[in-house]
Design a protein around this motif. Structure first.
Motif, PDB file in Angstrom:
ATOM      1  N   ARG A   1      29.753  27.733  29.905  1.00 25.65           N
ATOM      2  CA  ARG A   1      29.350  26.394  30.336  1.00 25.65           C
ATOM      3  C   ARG A   1      29.311  26.248  31.852  1.00 25.65           C
ATOM      4  O   ARG A   1      30.217  26.685  32.560  1.00 25.65           O
ATOM      5  CB  ARG A   1      30.329  25.376  29.757  1.00 25.65           C
ATOM      6  CG  ARG A   1      30.180  23.965  30.265  1.00 25.65           C
ATOM      7  CD  ARG A   1      31.158  23.040  29.587  1.00 25.65           C
ATOM      8  NE  ARG A   1      30.840  22.884  28.169  1.00 25.65           N
ATOM      9  CZ  ARG A   1      31.720  22.912  27.193  1.00 25.65           C
ATOM     10  NH1 ARG A   1      33.005  23.102  27.476  1.00 25.65           N
ATOM     11  NH2 ARG A   1      31.353  22.751  25.944  1.00 25.65           N
ATOM     12  N   ALA A   2      28.231  25.588  32.340  1.00 27.66           N
ATOM     13  CA  ALA A   2      28.164  25.044  33.696  1.00 27.66           C
ATOM     14  C   ALA A   2      27.702  23.604  33.523  1.00 27.66           C
ATOM     15  O   ALA A   2      26.548  23.352  33.142  1.00 27.66           O
ATOM     16  CB  ALA A   2      27.204  25.844  34.569  1.00 27.66           C
ATOM     17  N   TRP A   3      28.567  22.643  33.802  1.00 26.00           N
ATOM     18  CA  TRP A   3      28.341  21.260  33.367  1.00 26.00           C
ATOM     19  C   TRP A   3      28.839  20.304  34.442  1.00 26.00           C
ATOM     20  O   TRP A   3      29.850  20.545  35.109  1.00 26.00           O
ATOM     21  CB  TRP A   3      29.091  21.031  32.067  1.00 26.00           C
ATOM     22  CG  TRP A   3      28.991  19.673  31.453  1.00 26.00           C
ATOM     23  CD1 TRP A   3      28.042  19.215  30.612  1.00 26.00           C
ATOM     24  CD2 TRP A   3      29.920  18.578  31.615  1.00 26.00           C
ATOM     25  NE1 TRP A   3      28.306  17.921  30.228  1.00 26.00           N
ATOM     26  CE2 TRP A   3      29.464  17.512  30.840  1.00 26.00           C
ATOM     27  CE3 TRP A   3      31.091  18.430  32.354  1.00 26.00           C
ATOM     28  CZ2 TRP A   3      30.125  16.296  30.773  1.00 26.00           C
ATOM     29  CZ3 TRP A   3      31.754  17.220  32.283  1.00 26.00           C
ATOM     30  CH2 TRP A   3      31.276  16.165  31.502  1.00 26.00           C
TER      31      TRP A   3
ATOM     32  N   HIS B   1      26.074  24.663  25.151  1.00 26.17           N
ATOM     33  CA  HIS B   1      26.762  25.739  25.870  1.00 26.17           C
ATOM     34  C   HIS B   1      27.936  26.311  25.084  1.00 26.17           C
ATOM     35  O   HIS B   1      28.621  27.209  25.583  1.00 26.17           O
ATOM     36  CB  HIS B   1      27.242  25.238  27.240  1.00 26.17           C
ATOM     37  CG  HIS B   1      26.125  25.099  28.237  1.00 26.17           C
ATOM     38  ND1 HIS B   1      25.565  23.888  28.547  1.00 26.17           N
ATOM     39  CD2 HIS B   1      25.452  26.022  28.965  1.00 26.17           C
ATOM     40  CE1 HIS B   1      24.610  24.057  29.446  1.00 26.17           C
ATOM     41  NE2 HIS B   1      24.524  25.344  29.714  1.00 26.17           N
TER      42      HIS B   1
ATOM     43  N   ASP C   1      28.481  18.502  25.211  1.00 28.57           N
ATOM     44  CA  ASP C   1      27.783  19.693  25.695  1.00 28.57           C
ATOM     45  C   ASP C   1      27.743  20.746  24.589  1.00 28.57           C
ATOM     46  O   ASP C   1      28.360  21.805  24.689  1.00 28.57           O
ATOM     47  CB  ASP C   1      28.470  20.241  26.945  1.00 28.57           C
ATOM     48  CG  ASP C   1      27.655  21.334  27.607  1.00 28.57           C
ATOM     49  OD1 ASP C   1      26.423  21.289  27.528  1.00 28.57           O
ATOM     50  OD2 ASP C   1      28.274  22.241  28.190  1.00 28.57           O
TER      51      ASP C   1
ATOM     52  N   LEU D   1      21.232  16.226  27.519  1.00 25.75           N
ATOM     53  CA  LEU D   1      21.844  15.313  28.485  1.00 25.75           C
ATOM     54  C   LEU D   1      22.248  14.007  27.798  1.00 25.75           C
ATOM     55  O   LEU D   1      21.589  13.539  26.870  1.00 25.75           O
ATOM     56  CB  LEU D   1      20.876  15.030  29.634  1.00 25.75           C
ATOM     57  CG  LEU D   1      20.376  16.263  30.399  1.00 25.75           C
ATOM     58  CD1 LEU D   1      19.502  15.848  31.572  1.00 25.75           C
ATOM     59  CD2 LEU D   1      21.548  17.131  30.878  1.00 25.75           C
TER      60      LEU D   1
ATOM     61  N   ILE E   1      33.050  24.730  35.086  1.00 23.72           N
ATOM     62  CA  ILE E   1      32.460  26.045  34.877  1.00 23.72           C
ATOM     63  C   ILE E   1      33.424  26.825  33.998  1.00 23.72           C
ATOM     64  O   ILE E   1      34.573  27.025  34.376  1.00 23.72           O
ATOM     65  CB  ILE E   1      32.219  26.787  36.204  1.00 23.72           C
ATOM     66  CG1 ILE E   1      31.279  25.994  37.102  1.00 23.72           C
ATOM     67  CG2 ILE E   1      31.637  28.185  35.942  1.00 23.72           C
ATOM     68  CD1 ILE E   1      31.085  26.606  38.479  1.00 23.72           C
TER      69      ILE E   1
ATOM     70  N   GLU F   1      29.197  15.909  35.303  1.00 20.86           N
ATOM     71  CA  GLU F   1      29.035  14.505  34.933  1.00 20.86           C
ATOM     72  C   GLU F   1      29.233  13.657  36.179  1.00 20.86           C
ATOM     73  O   GLU F   1      30.230  13.795  36.897  1.00 20.86           O
ATOM     74  CB  GLU F   1      30.032  14.102  33.853  1.00 20.86           C
ATOM     75  CG  GLU F   1      29.809  12.677  33.350  1.00 20.86           C
ATOM     76  CD  GLU F   1      30.666  12.341  32.143  1.00 20.86           C
ATOM     77  OE1 GLU F   1      30.106  11.921  31.111  1.00 20.86           O
ATOM     78  OE2 GLU F   1      31.892  12.507  32.229  1.00 20.86           O
TER      79      GLU F   1
ATOM     80  N   GLY G   1      33.086  18.296  37.366  1.00 17.54           N
ATOM     81  CA  GLY G   1      32.357  19.517  37.087  1.00 17.54           C
ATOM     82  C   GLY G   1      33.226  20.543  36.387  1.00 17.54           C
ATOM     83  O   GLY G   1      34.432  20.633  36.643  1.00 17.54           O
TER      84      GLY G   1
ATOM     85  N   SER H   1      23.117  19.412  32.972  1.00 20.47           N
ATOM     86  CA  SER H   1      23.314  20.819  32.624  1.00 20.47           C
ATOM     87  C   SER H   1      21.942  21.468  32.491  1.00 20.47           C
ATOM     88  O   SER H   1      20.908  20.847  32.769  1.00 20.47           O
ATOM     89  CB  SER H   1      24.120  20.971  31.332  1.00 20.47           C
ATOM     90  OG  SER H   1      23.417  20.424  30.238  1.00 20.47           O
ATOM     91  N   GLN H   2      21.919  22.704  32.036  1.00 20.14           N
ATOM     92  CA  GLN H   2      20.684  23.473  31.987  1.00 20.14           C
ATOM     93  C   GLN H   2      19.644  22.870  31.053  1.00 20.14           C
ATOM     94  O   GLN H   2      18.448  22.851  31.360  1.00 20.14           O
ATOM     95  CB  GLN H   2      20.997  24.905  31.557  1.00 20.14           C
ATOM     96  CG  GLN H   2      19.778  25.798  31.376  1.00 20.14           C
ATOM     97  CD  GLN H   2      20.144  27.169  30.836  1.00 20.14           C
ATOM     98  OE1 GLN H   2      21.308  27.409  30.506  1.00 20.14           O
ATOM     99  NE2 GLN H   2      19.174  28.060  30.762  1.00 20.14           N
TER     100      GLN H   2
ATOM    101  N   THR I   1      25.431  13.003  32.281  1.00 17.74           N
ATOM    102  CA  THR I   1      25.716  14.431  32.340  1.00 17.74           C
ATOM    103  C   THR I   1      24.502  15.198  32.866  1.00 17.74           C
ATOM    104  O   THR I   1      23.356  14.745  32.748  1.00 17.74           O
ATOM    105  CB  THR I   1      26.089  14.983  30.959  1.00 17.74           C
ATOM    106  OG1 THR I   1      24.961  14.894  30.088  1.00 17.74           O
ATOM    107  CG2 THR I   1      27.251  14.194  30.365  1.00 17.74           C
TER     108      THR I   1
END
Length: 530
Positions: free
Chosen positions: A208-210, A115, A112, A238, A200, A212, A198, A232-233, A230
C-alpha cells in the motif's frame, strides 16, 4: 480438534453486536459517574495552538515536565488543540492504552481494498487474516514488531509525526510500515484545520501507498465538521467521508463518519468506459457502497475510562461482467463490520484493562450469465477478548497482555468456480496469545528489556482445509514461543528501539524432523513527533 463445550459456547455468545451495545452503555454509565484522577492535570492549550506530542512510548515510563501555557482556551476540543504535552521529562505519568488505532487500521482495510493482497477478486476476507504469504509464525511476528496500545495512544494524540516499524518475515524480506501525519491551522481564526495522513506498507497482507487529506471546521469550541478524501493509485478506489467530531472535558470524545466508498467507480466504468484490452472484467455497483463509522472515548483524566469503536459496510451488490464475453457475468453481495471496546482502570503506578476486538466480512457470489456456473457464500470472522496490566517502579516497568479468541473461515454453496477453494468447509481455529515485557531504563541512558511472546492455535479436524490455496501447513507447528531482547533510546521528541528474537520452540516440525532453528527474526521501531 473439538473445543471444550463451555468455553466454545461462551465465545460464540459474544459474537453479536448486542454485546458491544451493552458494553457501550456500561462504559458510558461508569465513566460518567467516576470522579477525575486526583493527580494534577496539565493546563489546556489555547485554541489554535499547534499540537505537540508526548513521545514517551511504551519503551519508557517517563512523562513531560510542566510547561508554560496561556490560561485561555477550552480544556478539550475536537480538532486542532488537543492538550498534548510538548516534551518528555522524568516525571511519572499514568499510562493509557487505546483501541482507536486498531479501529483505524480496520477502517483502512475497508477503504483501500485494491492494495490488499489478492486484489478485487479475493474471497478469503476483507481484513486479510490469511493469505498465500502468511506463515504459521506471522501472528507472533506482528505481536513483536508492532507498537503497543500505549504507544498507539500517544501517537493518536499527536498532531504531527512519523513512525516506522520493520521486521523480518523471510531471509530476504521485511514487513514494513511507515506512517506520517500532520495537522495545521489555516489562518489565525483557530476554526479551519487541514490534516494529512499517509501510509506506506509492504507486508504479507497489503502492498500500500495511501494518503488521506482532511479539512475540518470548528463550528463551536466543542464541535467540528469536516470532509476527508483518499488518494491512491486506483481512481475507482477513492473514497469521500463527511464527518462530525465532538469533544468535552466532561463527556469525552466522539466521532461519526459516513464514507462514500469507491465514489467514482461507476462513473469511470459506465460513463467513461475502459478499453477491453486494458481491463476485461468490469465491476458496476447496483447498490451504492458506503461505510458507517463511530467511536467514543471517555475523558482521559478519569481513573476509570472506556472506549467503543465500530464500523459497518451494509450489504452492497455489484455486477461483474466481461467486455469480450457477454455471457460471463456474476453478482456479488458483501457486508463488513468491526467492533471493539475497552475498559481501563488506573491507580498510579498501575494500569489494568480488559478489551474486545472483532471483525468480520461476508461475501456471496451468484451466476448472472450462461457461461459461468458459480453459487457460494463465504464468511471470515476474528474475535479476541483480552486483558492487560502495566506497572512501574523506579526505573523498571512491566507490561503484560493476554487474549483468547477464534478465527473462522466458512464456505458453503453448490459451485465454486470463482472461489479460491473449490469445496465447502468450516475452518474454525481457537487462538490464544501472551505478550509480556520487562524494561529497565536508567535516567538519561538507553533502555534494555526482555519480552516473552506466545501464540497458540487449536486447529479443527480439517486442519489443512486452506492448504490447497495458501500452501501453508499450520498443523506442523501450531504453537509458537519466542523470547526477545530489546534495546533502545528515547530522546526529547521520539524514540528508537531494536529487538532480536530467540525461538524457544526451535521451529519444531512434527512431520519433518530437522535441526532446531533458534534465531527468530529481528525488528526495528522508530517514532518522532512534532
Amino acid at each position: 480438534m473439538a473445543f471444550p463445550a463451555p468455553r466454545r459456547l461462551f465465545l460464540r455468545c459474544l459474537r453479536g453486536p448486542l454485546l458491544l451495545a451493552t458494553v457501550a452503555v456500561a462504559v458510558g454509565c461508569l465513566v460518567a459517574a467516576t470522579p477525575a484522577v486526583s493527580a494534577p492535570v496539565l493546563p489546556p492549550l489555547v485554541a489554535g495552538e499547534a499540537v505537540r506530542a508526548d513521545t514517551s512510548t511504551s519503551d519508557s515510563s517517563r512523562a513531560p515536565a510542566p510547561m508554560k501555557r496561556p490560561p485561555a482556551g477550552p480544556a478539550v476540543c475536537p480538532v486542532g488543540c488537543t492538550p498534548v504535552p510538548q516534551q518528555v521529562d522524568y516525571v511519572p505519568l499514568p499510562p493509557q492504552a487505546t483501541l482507536s488505532y486498531w479501529a483505524n487500521t480496520r477502517r483502512l482495510m475497508v477503504l483501500d481494498r485494491e492494495h490488499s493482497v489478492g486484489g478485487r477478486f479475493f474471497d478469503r476476507g476483507v481484513f486479510r487474516h490469511t493469505s498465500r504469504f502468511i506463515d504459521r509464525e506471522y501472528e507472533l511476528d506482528l505481536m513483536a514488531y508492532q507498537f503497543s496500545p500505549f504507544e498507539n495512544a500517544q501517537w493518536m494524540r499527536a498532531s504531527g509525526g512519523l513512525r516506522l516499524r520493520a521486521g523480518s518475515v523471510e531471509r530476504d524480506l521485511w514487513a514494513i510500515k511507515t506512517e506520517i501525519k500532520n495537522t495545521v491551522p489555516l489562518g489565525d481564526s483557530a476554526r479551519h484545520f487541514f490534516t494529512i495522513d499517509g501510509v506506506i506498507q509492504e507486508d504479507p497482507q497489503v502492498q500500500r501507498a495511501w494518503l488521506e487529506m482532511s479539512y475540518a471546521y470548528r463550528v463551536a469550541p466543542q464541535h467540528a465538521i469536516g470532509l476527508r478524501h483518499t488518494f491512491s493509485q486506483y481512481k475507482y478506489d477513492l473514497d469521500v467521508t463527511p464527518f462530525y467530531a465532538y469533544a468535552s472535558p466532561t463527556w469525552g470524545r466522539a466521532t461519526v463518519g459516513f464514507t462514500f466508498l469507491n465514489l467514482y467507480s461507476n462513473f469511470i466504468y459506465e460513463q467513461l468506459g475502459i478499453n477491453e484490452e486494458i481491463l476485461d472484467i468490469v465491476r458496476v455497483y447496483e447498490t451504492r457502497p458506503f461505510f458507517l463509522e463511530a467511536s467514543y472515548a471517555s475523558p482521559a483524566d478519569r481513573p476509570l475510562r472506556g472506549e467503543v469503536h465500530a464500523g459497518l459496510q451494509p450489504k452492497t451488490r455489484s455486477l461483474y461482467f466481461s467486455q469480450t464475453a457477454d455471457s460471463y457475468r456474476f453478482r456479488e453481495d458483501e457486508t463488513v463490520h468491526f467492533l471493539s471496546a475497552l475498559l481501563e482502570y488506573r491507580r498510579d503506578p498501575v494500569t489494568v484493562g480488559v478489551y474486545l476486538q472483532r471483525d468480520a466480512s461476508r461475501l456471496s457470489r451468484e451466476t448472472a450469465g450462461d457461461s459461468l456456473d458459480t453459487s457460494y457464500r463465504t464468511e471470515q470472522t476474528q474475535q479476541r477478548i483480552g486483558a492487560y496490566v502495566r506497572a512501574s517502579w523506579r526505573n523498571l516497568r512491566l507490561e503484560a497482555n493476554g487474549f483468547t479468541g477464534f478465527y473462522d473461515d466458512i464456505q458453503s454453496g453448490e459451485n465454486f468456480e470463482t472461489s479460491t477453494l473449490n469445496e465447502a468447509f468450516d475452518f474454525t481455529t481457537e487462538t490464544n496469545g501472551i505478550h509480556s515485557r520487562l524494561v529497565y531504563e536508567p535516567d538519561g541512558w538507553p533502555f534494555f528489556g526482555v519480552e516473552y511472546l506466545t501464540f497458540m492455535r487449536r486447529l479443527p479436524a480439517n486442519d489443512r482445509a486452506l492448504v490447497p490455496w495458501s500452501g501453508k501447513y499450520w498443523d506442523i507447528g501450531p504453537d509458537n514461543y519466542r523470547v526477545v531482547g530489546l534495546i533502545g533510546y528515547r530522546f526529547r521528541r521520539g524514540s528508537v528501539a531494536m529487538g532480536i528474537g530467540y525461538d524457544t520452540d526451535g521451529d519444531f516440525n512434527a512431520y519433518k524432523p530437522a535441526p532446531l532453528k533458534r534465531f527468530d527474526n529481528g525488528f526495528f521501531r522508530f517514532a518522532m513527533t512534532w
